[in-house]
Design a protein around this motif. Structure first.
Motif, PDB file in Angstrom:
ATOM      1  N   ASP A   2       0.624  -1.122  -0.068  1.00 28.55           N
ATOM      2  CA  ASP A   2       0.104  -0.009  -0.050  1.00 28.55           C
ATOM      3  C   ASP A   2       0.677   1.145   0.109  1.00 28.55           C
ATOM      4  O   ASP A   2       0.424   2.240  -0.823  1.00 28.55           O
ATOM      5  CB  ASP A   2      -0.924   0.000   1.274  1.00 28.55           C
ATOM      6  CG  ASP A   2      -1.780  -1.207   1.314  1.00 28.55           C
ATOM      7  OD1 ASP A   2      -2.250  -1.439   0.061  1.00 28.55           O
ATOM      8  OD2 ASP A   2      -2.348  -1.596   2.270  1.00 28.55           O
ATOM      9  N   LYS A   3       1.990   1.413   0.749  1.00 22.97           N
ATOM     10  CA  LYS A   3       2.911   2.490   0.814  1.00 22.97           C
ATOM     11  C   LYS A   3       3.486   2.714  -0.521  1.00 22.97           C
ATOM     12  O   LYS A   3       4.080   1.856  -0.981  1.00 22.97           O
ATOM     13  CB  LYS A   3       3.968   2.160   1.922  1.00 22.97           C
ATOM     14  CG  LYS A   3       4.496   3.681   2.249  1.00 22.97           C
ATOM     15  CD  LYS A   3       5.651   3.354   3.288  1.00 22.97           C
ATOM     16  CE  LYS A   3       6.361   4.528   3.759  1.00 22.97           C
ATOM     17  NZ  LYS A   3       5.630   5.697   4.062  1.00 22.97           N
ATOM     18  N   ASP A  30      12.657   6.136   6.191  1.00 24.98           N
ATOM     19  CA  ASP A  30      11.593   5.013   5.559  1.00 24.98           C
ATOM     20  C   ASP A  30      12.040   4.731   4.056  1.00 24.98           C
ATOM     21  O   ASP A  30      12.454   5.633   3.161  1.00 24.98           O
ATOM     22  CB  ASP A  30      10.120   5.797   4.970  1.00 24.98           C
ATOM     23  CG  ASP A  30       9.376   5.995   6.283  1.00 24.98           C
ATOM     24  OD1 ASP A  30       9.099   4.929   7.222  1.00 24.98           O
ATOM     25  OD2 ASP A  30       8.658   7.168   6.577  1.00 24.98           O
TER      26      ASP A  30
END
Length: 301
Positions: A2-3, A30
């Motif tokens: 999803d990211k 990230d």
């Protein structure tokens, strides 16, 4: 997954890529690793000259590295092939063969290189097993064996000088007219290194273990192992698409901080270094991760 937006995208999940990701994960960045799962040393039975893992298989080292990296939850893995990339306002966008798109402020190429096998039957089956590229990675294991060096000119001479410390039974197979100057020839004669100018037709082997070199004139000679110098190409075309410069050897041009000539893009591992080894790939990845974290820190502080 999803990211879609990250601070850093690393293309390539072998030693250099994982090392970069560990530095970033420990700094709470990230990070996305996009990896196709085809490291160049996957055929090599054992890896050497890397502290704590000398003699382990490449797969064993990779499994341990990925397991240790998995505890850093800011690092994500994506199994797939990155096929294109472009600059966007906030950094870079990478598209995979599945059509997925991911973006990040910084981009790392840890994509390795692809060796181009010569048109010799049996060569590719022996590559990384008994026909090898590096005396530092493999030389101790094939010491004192009857050894061929499949190369010509400066590269063959350089290999012969290194291998001469590991075995005294060396033959250079130039596959054509030898290309050495008189000073080089004298050193080769003084060290009893033979030169064969015949072209190779076939390498006879059992499960990748070299047994005989068969020449195009029909003759053959027994060897237990061989060193070879082969050309290569970059595994990924994306660095070229994004404007990264390459050096005279065909590697991505980087500075000591693993920065490419394009702002925000880094490269580490075999794609940007003549020195092909696990230890050096890990080192270069560690450097790139630290420098990227510092850049992100300074940009946001």
């Amino acid at each position: 997954m999803d990211k879609k937006e990250f601070e850093v995208i690393i293309i390539g999940g072998s030693y250099a890529g994982i090392s970069t990701a560990m530095s970033l994960g420990r700094s709470l960045r990230d990070t996305l690793i996009i990896d196709a799962g085809k490291p160049c040393n996957r055929q090599t039975p054992h890896s050497h000259n890397f502290l704590t893992q000398d003699g382990s298989t490449p797969e064993e080292i990779s499994k341990i590295a990925k397991s240790q990296l998995s505890k850093y939850d800011r690092v994500k893995f994506y199994k797939g092939l990155a096929v294109s990339g472009k600059r966007i306002k906030k950094g870079f966008e990478i598209t995979t063969s599945k059509g997925d798109k991911f973006s990040a402020k910084k981009l790392v190429f840890a994509t390795g290189i692809k060796d181009i096998m010569p048109n010799i039957n049996g060569f590719s089956e022996c590559w990384g097993i008994s026909v090898v590229h590096c005396p530092y990675c493999h030389g101790y294991e094939i010491r004192n064996k009857k050894t061929a060096i499949i190369a010509n000119g400066e590269r063959a001479f350089h290999l012969a000088s290194l291998v001469n410390n590991l075995t005294k039974d060396i033959t250079i197979i130039t596959s054509g007219i030898k290309n050495f100057d008189e000073k080089q020839l004298e050193k080769l004669r003084r060290n009893h290194i033979k030169i064969v100018e015949k072209e190779i037709a076939t390498i006879e082997h059992k499960n990748g273990q070299l047994e005989n070199v068969v020449f195009k004139d029909g003759s053959k000679e027994n060897y237990e192992c061989a060193y070879a110098s082969v050309p290569f190409e970059q595994n990924s075309r994306i660095p070229e698409i994004l404007g990264c410069k390459f050096n005279e050897h065909g590697h991505i041009e980087v500075n000591p901080m693993q920065k490419t000539t394009e702002e925000g893009i880094f490269a580490c591992g075999d794609n940007s270094s003549l020195m092909r080894s696990v230890a050096i790939a890990v080192s270069s990845g560690n450097i790139s991760g630290a420098i990227i974290n510092n850049e992100l820190t300074q940009e946001g502080f």
